[in-house]
Write a protein that holds these residues in place. Structure first.
Motif, PDB file in Angstrom:
ATOM      1  N   ASP A  92       0.830  -1.206   0.000  1.00 31.69           N
ATOM      2  CA  ASP A  92       0.000   0.000   0.000  1.00 31.69           C
ATOM      3  C   ASP A  92       0.866   1.258   0.000  1.00 31.69           C
ATOM      4  O   ASP A  92       0.516   2.260  -0.622  1.00 31.69           O
ATOM      5  CB  ASP A  92      -0.951  -0.001   1.190  1.00 31.69           C
ATOM      6  N   LYS A 111       2.037   1.744  -3.540  1.00 32.43           N
ATOM      7  CA  LYS A 111       0.933   2.243  -4.362  1.00 32.43           C
ATOM      8  C   LYS A 111       0.612   3.699  -4.030  1.00 32.43           C
ATOM      9  O   LYS A 111       0.223   4.465  -4.919  1.00 32.43           O
ATOM     10  CB  LYS A 111      -0.294   1.364  -4.174  1.00 32.43           C
ATOM     11  N   ALA A 112       0.770   4.073  -2.770  1.00 32.42           N
ATOM     12  CA  ALA A 112       0.510   5.461  -2.380  1.00 32.42           C
ATOM     13  C   ALA A 112       1.522   6.402  -3.030  1.00 32.42           C
ATOM     14  O   ALA A 112       1.166   7.487  -3.477  1.00 32.42           O
ATOM     15  CB  ALA A 112       0.566   5.599  -0.860  1.00 32.42           C
ATOM     16  N   ARG A 133      -5.231   1.818  -4.321  1.00 34.15           N
ATOM     17  CA  ARG A 133      -4.813   1.578  -2.943  1.00 34.15           C
ATOM     18  C   ARG A 133      -5.530   0.386  -2.335  1.00 34.15           C
ATOM     19  O   ARG A 133      -6.620   0.015  -2.741  1.00 34.15           O
ATOM     20  CB  ARG A 133      -5.104   2.813  -2.090  1.00 34.15           C
TER      21      ARG A 133
END
Length: 97
Positions: free
Chosen positions: A26, A29-30, A36
């Protein structure tokens, strides 16, 4: 009984690894502004036994550390789980301590 402990240990090892990896994925991805992982999924991994891995991942990846519900929620889940494990140990093996 040793087989049961092996499976329990294996489960907790895998679910904590999953919680740790979910935090790392995550975070990646952030940074890339990608799709997310929902916060409910991160908490679900912690509730099902991955609270240690999620907590370590949160601080190692510096992810979700500004959200009060993670900084207080994950340790709270961990304390509840440890309390539950101790209670189960006393219930099933009162002579263990």
């Amino acid at each position: 009984m040793n087989d049961v402990l092996f499976y329990i240990f294996s489960y907790f090892l895998l679910i904590n690894l999953a919680g740790f990896l979910l935090m790392g994925i995550d975070k990646i991805k952030a940074k890339k502004r990608g799709f997310r992982i929902p916060e409910a999924t991160l908490f679900t991994a912690a509730i099902f036994g991955g609270s240690i891995g999620s907590w370590i991942g949160m601080y190692l990846f510096r992810h979700k550390t500004r959200h009060w519900y993670f900084t207080y929620g994950l340790p709270t889940i961990l304390v509840i789980q440890i309390t539950g494990i101790i209670a189960l140990l006393f219930y099933f093996e009162p002579t263990i301590f």
